[in-house]
Design a protein around this motif. Structure first.
Motif, short mmCIF file in Angstrom:
data_model
loop_
_atom_site.label_atom_id
_atom_site.label_comp_id
_atom_site.label_asym_id
_atom_site.label_seq_id
_atom_site.Cartn_x
_atom_site.Cartn_y
_atom_site.Cartn_z
N GLN A 117 1.45 -1.13 -0.12
CA GLN A 117 -0.09 0.12 -0.19
C GLN A 117 1.28 1.37 0.10
N ARG A 118 0.63 1.94 -0.83
CA ARG A 118 0.86 3.06 -0.98
C ARG A 118 0.33 4.54 -0.18
N TYR A 119 0.95 5.26 0.89
CA TYR A 119 0.35 5.73 2.05
C TYR A 119 0.72 7.43 1.42
N ARG A 120 -0.13 7.97 1.51
CA ARG A 120 0.12 9.31 0.72
C ARG A 120 0.19 10.02 2.40
N PRO A 121 0.57 11.10 2.10
CA PRO A 121 0.72 11.95 3.50
C PRO A 121 -0.70 12.98 3.13
N LEU A 122 -1.34 13.32 4.73
CA LEU A 122 -2.33 13.81 4.99
C LEU A 122 -1.91 15.09 5.18
N LEU A 123 -2.36 16.05 3.94
CA LEU A 123 -2.99 17.53 4.44
C LEU A 123 -4.20 17.79 4.41
N ILE A 124 -3.93 19.28 5.48
CA ILE A 124 -4.98 20.03 6.09
C ILE A 124 -4.68 21.21 5.85
N ARG A 125 -5.60 21.99 4.68
CA ARG A 125 -5.52 22.64 4.16
C ARG A 125 -6.66 23.72 4.70
#
Length: 371
Positions: A79-87
């Motif tokens: 699995q590829r985990y993408r970073p969580l972006l909070i905007r």
């Protein structure tokens, strides 16, 4: 000739001395570097020996490491985990057209009926009867702290008809209560109230043998009561209310002089009175202390209790002239519209009748509440 030779000799001697001093300085620096290198070598050997000692002294529990190891799931796909972006996002806010209403109202309307029928040859005996009654309870409140205004109107009326008898009323009451209060603390208020009480229809006393004609004992505004009260109110919860009226005045009206009067003797003076109002007069005023306790709550699921107790202590009269009235209503809800209601009233008022008066009714009816 001699002077240049002296100058050259002095210069040669100065250069020799300078080179000797420089050589001596370099020799001292080199000895210092060798001493520092020797100290570093000794420190490195000490660290190496301490590390070897630690490795020899510490025992590692491989079983504990195995329990702490997290193995990957079998046949697990990578699995590829993408970073969580909070905007941050700006939401436009508009002024909502809301209006605050300080008025609250509640309406209860009910119709109750009772019926019984017997055949002509019914061995157990009995009389065909039918009774119909209605009630209206309207309560309106204006609450804008610290000011509170409450008005409540209660209307009750019922009639019954038995075979072989004329129609008779089974319930009759008009009660209108108004109260203004201002909050002093969390549970205490300063209040002033004005209430009115009377009945719709005429009331009679009937002869048990149906020989004598009925005697008129009451009608609209005979009696009628207007009560003004001022004092303190204690309201710790939404379902309990206690009014303590230290300054209370009550006017008793008898506007129908056809009602029955009885002879009364006070201070050796005999007069005819009805509800303590002398014949020929319409009103009697007295000052008193009054306390009213209200309880209104669901005591069980689908079971509601409403009670009102009032004590009226007139100033300057004996203890036997203290008035008591207790109203109880127990309503059991069958469904959204059908209710079974038990109503009871206990009254002690020597100016009306000696002894304790009481009435009770059980009814099945339709009740509508709003909201």
């Amino acid at each position: 000739m001699l002077r240049p030779i002296l100058v050259s000799a002095i210069a040669f001697l100065f250069c020799c001395d300078l080179s000797y001093a420089q050589t001596d300085s370099l020799r001292r620096v080199d000895s210092l570097n060798r001493a520092l290198a020797e100290q570093m070598r000794l420190a490195s050997d000490s660290v190496r020996r301490a590390d070897s000692l630690r490795r020899d002294a510490i025992k590692i529990d491989t079983n504990l490491l195995s329990r702490l190891r997290i193995d990957p799931r079998r046949n697990a796909l990578p699995q590829r985990y993408r970073p969580l972006l909070i905007r941050p996002s700006l939401i436009p806010v508009t002024m909502m057209d809301y209006k605050v209403s300080y008025w609250h109202k509640a309406v209860l309307f009910g119709v109750n009926f009772n019926q019984a029928g017997f055949s002509d040859n019914w061995a157990g005996g009995g009389v065909n009867s039918f009774a119909l009654g209605g009630n209206l309870d309207l309560k309106v409140e204006y609450n804008k702290q610290p000011f509170v205004y409450t008005t409540q109107l209660i209307l009750l009326y019922g009639r019954s008809k038995n075979k072989g008898q004329s129609g008779r009323k089974s319930n009759d009451r008009i009660f209108w209560d108004n109260k203004i209060a201002t909050q002093l603390s969390k549970s205490w208020f300063l209040f002033g109230s004005l209430s009115f009480e009377s009945q719709f229809d005429k009331g009679f006393v009937y002869d048990a043998n149906n020989v004598l004609p009925p005697v008129l004992i009451s009608s609209f505004m005979a009696p009628g009561y207007i009560t003004e009260s001022f004092g303190f109110e204690y309201k710790p919860t939404s379902y309990f209310d206690l009014r303590i009226g230290t300054g209370t005045a009550r006017q008793t009206f008898v506007l129908n002089h056809d009602v029955k009067y009885t002879s009364n003797t006070v201070n050796n003076v005999t007069s005819e009175r009805a509800y303590n109002v002398e014949r020929g007069k319409n009103v009697y005023t007295e000052l008193a202390f009054q306390a009213v306790a209200l309880f209104d709550k669901d005591i069980m699921p689908n079971l509601h209790l409403n009670s009102r107790y009032q004590i009226f202590v007139p100033y300057g009269r004996s203890i036997e002239n203290i008035d008591h009235r207790l109203d109880l209503t127990l309503a059991a809800r069958v469904n959204r519209l059908i209710n079974v209601t038990i109503t009871g009233v206990a009254l002690y008022d020597k100016d009306q009748r000696p002894g304790i008066q009481g009435t009770e009714s059980l009814a099945l009816g339709v009740v509508y509440r709003f909201p």
